[in-house]
Design an enzyme around this catalytic site. Structure first.
Site, PDB file in Angstrom:
ATOM      1  N   ASP A  55      62.660 -83.464  95.199  1.00 23.29           N
ATOM      2  CA  ASP A  55      63.297 -82.159  95.316  1.00 23.29           C
ATOM      3  C   ASP A  55      64.544 -82.243  96.194  1.00 23.29           C
ATOM      4  OD1 ASP A  55      63.567 -79.527  94.727  1.00 23.29           O
ATOM      5  OD2 ASP A  55      62.039 -78.816  96.129  1.00 23.29           O
ATOM      6  N   ASN A  86      60.354 -75.730  85.237  1.00 24.28           N
ATOM      7  CA  ASN A  86      61.796 -75.982  85.333  1.00 24.28           C
ATOM      8  C   ASN A  86      62.569 -75.513  84.099  1.00 24.28           C
ATOM      9  OD1 ASN A  86      61.370 -79.054  87.202  1.00 24.28           O
ATOM     10  ND2 ASN A  86      61.990 -77.061  87.965  1.00 24.28           N
TER      11      ASN A  86
HETATM   12  C1  IPE Z   1      64.911 -81.620  92.007  1.00 24.73           C
HETATM   13  O1  IPE Z   1      66.054 -81.082  92.557  1.00 24.73           O
HETATM   14  C2  IPE Z   1      65.133 -82.239  90.670  1.00 24.73           C
HETATM   15  C3  IPE Z   1      64.565 -81.519  89.518  1.00 24.73           C
HETATM   16  C4  IPE Z   1      63.708 -80.536  89.548  1.00 24.73           C
HETATM   17  C5  IPE Z   1      65.005 -81.987  88.212  1.00 24.73           C
HETATM   18  P1  IPE Z   1      66.360 -79.535  92.411  1.00 24.73           P
HETATM   19  O2  IPE Z   1      67.262 -79.345  91.247  1.00 24.73           O
HETATM   20  O3  IPE Z   1      65.093 -78.747  92.391  1.00 24.73           O
HETATM   21  O4  IPE Z   1      67.164 -79.277  93.773  1.00 24.73           O
HETATM   22  P2  IPE Z   1      67.149 -77.960  94.655  1.00 24.73           P
HETATM   23  O5  IPE Z   1      65.729 -77.572  94.935  1.00 24.73           O
HETATM   24  O6  IPE Z   1      67.885 -76.912  93.903  1.00 24.73           O
HETATM   25  O7  IPE Z   1      67.864 -78.377  95.912  1.00 24.73           O
HETATM   26 MG    MG Z   2      63.981 -77.685  93.772  1.00 25.53          MG
END
Ligand code: IPE
Ligand code: MG
Length: 225
Positions: free
Chosen positions: A2, A50
């Site tokens: 993350d 996601n």
């Molecule tokens: C994690 O980074 C990667 C994925 C979920 C693909 P994020 O995209 O969740 O990064 P933040 O939480 O916005 O900083």
């Molecule tokens: Mg994230």
């Protein structure tokens, strides 16, 4: 893994730059795990939740995944890493799935470390799938409901045959599990760091492993002493 987005935002860069840098971390940490003698590494690449992200970010992530799967083959082979995927294939572009499947097949004989990628993964969906399978088998008469035990449930999860995680690392500081391996992490040791995934280095992994090594795991029992 993350914190990719926050890493980019802090630098005034688009979020996708954070994901790009995140791939470099994956490479670094995978290599370090092999060197450290770790037998299995599971990476939470994309959760089923996601999909709520903008389509442009999602398609970039899918493309990145496909590219990683292709470009990483030589390194995976050289390092003796086998690869598999857990999660739902539904909604993942055919080209991405093909790259994953081909890398999986190519690296199937590798025995030094297993790399499990959780893609479009959600633990509740995984457990629901296992329940569905068990009910179907009971209806078909191949198993008896009263015989169902923990091993039989585990054998019907996406992770069947894989060891339960000993150590769960979450980067970027959030103190939650986010639907990750809910069944399998029952006794995992937790390590949360504020370090964002693109900044997560071999030294951070070492710190987590050191902390893990100093803990006494009782699995509900009493300390040996
Ligand atoms: C994690 O980074 C990667 C994925 C979920 C693909 P994020 O995209 O969740 O990064 P933040 O939480 O916005 O900083
Ligand atoms: Mg994230």
């Amino acid at each position: 893994m993350d914190g990719n987005g926050r890493w980019a935002q802090q630098r005034g860069l688009p979020r996708i730059e954070g994901h790009r840098r995140g791939v470099a971390s994956v490479r670094r940490i995978t290599e370090h795990c092999v060197e450290a003698g770790i037998e299995q590494l599971t990476l939470y690449c994309l959760s089923s939740e996601n999909w709520r992200r903008p389509p442009t970010e999602l398609s970039f992530l899918m493309h990145l995944l496909e590219q990683y799967m292709i470009e990483e083959r030589a390194l995976l082979l050289r390092q003796g890493i086998s690869v598999s995927m857990i999660g739902s294939r539904a909604g993942i572009p055919a080209a991405t799935l093909e790259a994953i499947d081909q890398t999986h097949a190519l690296c199937a004989g590798n025995q030094r470390m297993h790399l499990c990628l959780a893609i479009n993964y959600g633990a509740r969906a995984e457990i629901t799938g296992a329940v569905r399978r068990l009910v179907r088998e009971a209806q078909e008469g191949t198993i008896l409901a009263d015989d169902i035990d923990e091993q039989m449930v585990a054998a019907r999860l996406d992770t069947a045959g894989q060891p339960d995680p000993d150590l769960l690392i979450r980067t970027a500081g959030e103190m939650r599990v986010s639907n990750f391996l809910l069944w399998q992490i029952s006794y995992a040791e937790l390590w949360v760091t504020d370090t964002l995934w693109p900044d997560f280095a071999a030294a951070d992994l070492d710190a987590a492993i050191r902390s893990y090594s100093s803990r006494v795991r009782r699995f509900g029992g009493l300390s040996p002493s």
